[in-house]
Design an enzyme around this catalytic site. Structure first.
Site, PDB file in Angstrom:
ATOM      1  N   ASP A  47     -60.632 -25.304  30.199  1.00 58.89           N
ATOM      2  CA  ASP A  47     -60.470 -24.936  28.796  1.00 58.89           C
ATOM      3  C   ASP A  47     -59.031 -25.220  28.359  1.00 58.89           C
ATOM      4  OD1 ASP A  47     -63.071 -24.042  28.586  1.00 58.89           O
ATOM      5  OD2 ASP A  47     -62.558 -21.951  29.025  1.00 58.89           O
ATOM      6  N   TYR A  75     -60.096 -19.676  41.272  1.00 58.32           N
ATOM      7  CA  TYR A  75     -59.479 -19.299  40.004  1.00 58.32           C
ATOM      8  C   TYR A  75     -58.823 -17.925  40.132  1.00 58.32           C
ATOM      9  CZ  TYR A  75     -62.658 -22.860  38.096  1.00 58.32           C
ATOM     10  OH  TYR A  75     -63.340 -24.025  37.848  1.00 58.32           O
ATOM     11  N   ASP A  89     -62.941 -15.112  25.422  1.00 56.12           N
ATOM     12  CA  ASP A  89     -61.524 -15.177  25.784  1.00 56.12           C
ATOM     13  C   ASP A  89     -60.682 -14.689  24.614  1.00 56.12           C
ATOM     14  OD1 ASP A  89     -61.375 -17.265  23.924  1.00 56.12           O
ATOM     15  OD2 ASP A  89     -61.252 -18.842  25.444  1.00 56.12           O
ATOM     16  N   ARG A 181     -65.086 -17.238  31.946  1.00 59.47           N
ATOM     17  CA  ARG A 181     -65.223 -16.417  30.734  1.00 59.47           C
ATOM     18  C   ARG A 181     -66.526 -15.637  30.737  1.00 59.47           C
ATOM     19  NH1 ARG A 181     -65.616 -19.906  26.162  1.00 59.47           N
ATOM     20  NH2 ARG A 181     -65.896 -21.693  27.531  1.00 59.47           N
TER      21      ARG A 181
END
Length: 301
Positions: A47, A75, A89, A181
Site C-alpha cells: 500500500d 510484517y 487504515d 488491514r
C-alpha cells in the site's frame, strides 16, 4: 511489426526499502528509469502508506516473480483500537468507534484464532477485481461491496509491544494474498473494540530483507550510474526457495531450447519443482522427472 522496448537488457533483482507515500508501481517505474532497464516488475504490492521490502525484478528475473509472490512474508504493524475506518487504515474515514480497550492477555488469546489456515475477507479498498473492476474504484464511488473470503496461511502472529492502551504492535508471517488491514479489522471485531492499521512495514519477503534494500534517495542519487548496478542481486536470488539441480553443457543446451534436459542426481522427488544450473547460472525452472528437468520457464541470457 511490434516496436522494441528501449533500455538495457539487464536481469536481476533490486531490493528497495520503500518509504511511505509512493505506490508500488511508481517505485518500479523509478527503478526502471534509474537503471535504464527494458523490463521490470515487482513481487508483491505494498500500500502507498506502507514501508519496507519491495523487490523489483528486472529482465529475465521477472520470470521468477511468482516464486517470491508465493513465499512467506513478514510484517510489523501497529493496530489502533477503538475505531473502525472504511479503508481499515488511518487514511480512511472513521465509520464506528468504541470505548473498550483489550488487555494484553486478551490480545494474545485472540491472535491464536488468526493463525494457521484462516479465511479472510479483503478490505473494501483493495485491488481485488469485481467484474473486471478494482474494488477500490467501486468503493470510492460509494458502493458497498460483497467480497468473498479467501484462504490465507498465517505462519506466525505475535504481540510485539503495547505502547499504550490504544495501540498494539504486532508481527505476522504469512503466505500469499494476505491483507494486514483486514487482519487488524477482524482482530478489533473479535476483541469487541474495533481496530485499524496505523503503521505497516514489510520486514522481509522470501529471501529479501528490508535492511538489505536501498532507499529511494540512494536510488535517485545513483541513477544512471555504474555504481547502482553494484546493488543488483542475481536472477538466481529469486529461486532461493527452490532446489538447484546442476546440469551438463548438453543438458543446458536442451533446456535452453525448451526440451527436457538431464540433470545430476539429487534428493529432489519425482515431480518436484526445481531449477537447473550450469556453471552457477540458472538455465530453466521446471519439474524433475527421472533424471531430467522438464522446463516450464527458460531464461534467455
Amino acid at each position: 511489426m511490434a516496436r522494441r522496448k528501449k533500455g538495457r537488457d539487464i536481469s536481476g533483482w533490486l531490493v528497495i526499502d520503500k518509504p511511505a507515500g509512493p505506490t508500488s508501481t511508481a517505485v518500479v517505474n523509478k527503478v526502471r528509469w534509474a537503471l535504464d532497464a527494458r523490463k521490470a516488475g515487482h513481487a508483491g504490492t505494498l500500500d502507498p502508506e506502507a514501508t519496507g521490502v519491495l523487490a523489483v525484478a528486472l529482465g529475465e528475473a521477472t520470470k521468477t516473480v511468482p516464486f517470491i509472490t508465493d513465499a512467506l512474508k513478514a510484517y510489523e504493524f501497529t493496530v489502533r483500537f477503538g475505531a473502525a475506518t472504511n479503508t481499515d487504515d488511518a487514511e480512511g474515514e472513521v465509520i464506528a468507534t468504541s470505548d473498550a480497550r483489550p488487555a494484553d492477555d486478551d490480545i494474545r488469546a485472540a491472535l491464536k484464532g488468526f493463525t494457521g489456515d484462516i479465511m479472510q475477507v479483503p478490505p473494501q479498498f483493495s485491488a481485488v477485481k469485481i467484474d473486471g473492476e478494482r474494488a477500490y474504484h467501486l468503493a470510492r464511488e460509494g458502493e458497498e461491496l460483497e467480497l468473498a473470503a479467501r484462504p490465507l496461511w498465517v505462519d506466525e502472529l505475535v504481540l510485539v509491544s503495547r505502547p499504550d492502551a490504544d495501540h498494539a504492535v504486532l508481527r505476522m508471517v504469512c503466505g500469499k494474498g494476505g491483507y494486514v488491514r483486514a487482519l487488524a479489522r477482524d482482530l478489533g471485531e473479535a476483541l469487541g473494540c474495533l481496530g485499524h492499521v496505523t503503521q505497516l512495514r514489510r520486514v522481509w519477503s522470501g529471501p529479501f530483507d528490508a535492511e538489505d534494500g536501498i532507499t529511494m534517495e540512494t536510488l535517485e542519487r545513483l541513477a544512471r550510474s555504474p555504481e547502482l548496478d553494484t546493488h543488483l542481486l542475481p536472477l538466481e536470488a529469486g529461486l532461493a526457495d527452490l532446489p538447484e539441480l546442476p546440469c551438463t553443457a548438453e543438458g543446458a543446451a536442451r533446456l535452453r531450447n525448451g526440451n527436457p534436459g538431464m540433470v545430476l542426481a539429487s534428493e529432489v522427488e519425482y515431480g518436484e519443482e526445481a531449477w537447473a544450473s550450469h556453471e552457477g547460472q540458472a538455465i530453466a525452472v521446471g519439474r524433475y522427472r527421472a533424471g531430467e528437468l522438464h522446463p516450464s520457464r527458460v531464461f534467455n541470457r
